[in-house]
Design a protein around this motif. Structure first.
Motif, PDB file in Angstrom:
ATOM      1  N   ASP A 148      -6.428   7.120 -22.170  1.00  0.00           N
ATOM      2  CA  ASP A 148      -7.379   8.148 -22.591  1.00  0.00           C
ATOM      3  C   ASP A 148      -8.822   7.684 -22.392  1.00  0.00           C
ATOM      4  O   ASP A 148      -9.685   8.458 -21.973  1.00  0.00           O
ATOM      5  CB  ASP A 148      -7.142   8.536 -24.048  1.00  0.00           C
ATOM      6  N   GLU A 149      -9.077   6.415 -22.668  1.00  0.00           N
ATOM      7  CA  GLU A 149     -10.410   5.844 -22.479  1.00  0.00           C
ATOM      8  C   GLU A 149     -10.797   5.864 -20.996  1.00  0.00           C
ATOM      9  O   GLU A 149     -11.921   6.242 -20.648  1.00  0.00           O
ATOM     10  CB  GLU A 149     -10.413   4.410 -23.012  1.00  0.00           C
ATOM     11  N   LEU A 150      -9.868   5.483 -20.136  1.00  0.00           N
ATOM     12  CA  LEU A 150     -10.142   5.496 -18.700  1.00  0.00           C
ATOM     13  C   LEU A 150     -10.403   6.919 -18.199  1.00  0.00           C
ATOM     14  O   LEU A 150     -11.324   7.153 -17.413  1.00  0.00           O
ATOM     15  CB  LEU A 150      -8.981   4.873 -17.924  1.00  0.00           C
ATOM     16  N   GLN A 151      -9.611   7.862 -18.678  1.00  0.00           N
ATOM     17  CA  GLN A 151      -9.821   9.253 -18.280  1.00  0.00           C
ATOM     18  C   GLN A 151     -11.173   9.747 -18.779  1.00  0.00           C
ATOM     19  O   GLN A 151     -11.876  10.467 -18.066  1.00  0.00           O
ATOM     20  CB  GLN A 151      -8.712  10.145 -18.814  1.00  0.00           C
ATOM     21  N   GLY A 152     -11.550   9.350 -19.980  1.00  0.00           N
ATOM     22  CA  GLY A 152     -12.865   9.716 -20.510  1.00  0.00           C
ATOM     23  C   GLY A 152     -13.985   9.204 -19.618  1.00  0.00           C
ATOM     24  O   GLY A 152     -14.968   9.917 -19.366  1.00  0.00           O
TER      25      GLY A 152
ATOM     26  N   MET B  50     -13.805   8.690 -16.434  1.00  0.00           N
ATOM     27  CA  MET B  50     -13.785   9.516 -15.226  1.00  0.00           C
ATOM     28  C   MET B  50     -14.436  10.873 -15.483  1.00  0.00           C
ATOM     29  O   MET B  50     -15.222  11.363 -14.668  1.00  0.00           O
ATOM     30  CB  MET B  50     -12.344   9.712 -14.749  1.00  0.00           C
ATOM     31  N   LEU B  51     -14.112  11.469 -16.623  1.00  0.00           N
ATOM     32  CA  LEU B  51     -14.650  12.797 -16.928  1.00  0.00           C
ATOM     33  C   LEU B  51     -16.154  12.758 -17.197  1.00  0.00           C
ATOM     34  O   LEU B  51     -16.858  13.735 -16.926  1.00  0.00           O
ATOM     35  CB  LEU B  51     -13.902  13.409 -18.109  1.00  0.00           C
ATOM     36  N   ARG B  52     -16.644  11.638 -17.732  1.00  0.00           N
ATOM     37  CA  ARG B  52     -18.097  11.514 -17.910  1.00  0.00           C
ATOM     38  C   ARG B  52     -18.790  11.433 -16.551  1.00  0.00           C
ATOM     39  O   ARG B  52     -19.887  11.951 -16.373  1.00  0.00           O
ATOM     40  CB  ARG B  52     -18.431  10.301 -18.769  1.00  0.00           C
ATOM     41  N   LYS B  53     -18.140  10.806 -15.610  1.00  0.00           N
ATOM     42  CA  LYS B  53     -18.719  10.682 -14.277  1.00  0.00           C
ATOM     43  C   LYS B  53     -18.610  11.992 -13.493  1.00  0.00           C
ATOM     44  O   LYS B  53     -19.514  12.376 -12.776  1.00  0.00           O
ATOM     45  CB  LYS B  53     -18.017   9.555 -13.518  1.00  0.00           C
TER      46      LYS B  53
END
Length: 100
Positions: A82-86, A88-91
């Motif tokens: 979830d942290e990694l996806q977050g 990515m989504l911030r970028k």
């Protein structure tokens, strides 16, 4: 921990006498938790996956109750994912509805 290290975990547990196996897993858990929580993200993903695989094999193939340990590592690994996806989504934030 690297790929195929699940075999090392399984081997280390199975080398113990049957009555000592759950204790061996319990003694490994702090190290496994640290690998999933405190390494670079690539190592964390690899370590978490290897640990889950080893715990699954020990449970289903060798009748050792690893359910609680599996859930612990799974929770930590899902938090990482979830942290990694977050990140990515911030970028690259969603540009609208993703529904078709």
């Amino acid at each position: 921990m690297r790929p195929k290290e699940h075999r090392q975990i399984v081997r280390a547990v199975l080398e113990k006498e049957e009555k000592e196996r759950e204790q061996e897993i319990a003694s490994m858990m702090p190290r496994l938790r640290n690998l999933v929580d405190d390494s670079t993200f690539i190592t964390r993903v690899e370590s978490g996956t290897s640990a889950l695989l080893a715990l699954y094999i020990l449970c289903t193939s060798h009748n050792i109750n690893t359910v609680e340990y599996y859930q612990d590592i799974k929770t930590r690994l899902m938090r990482l994912i979830d942290e990694l996806q977050g990140d990515m989504l911030r970028k690259f934030p969603p540009q609208g509805s993703t529904e078709a």
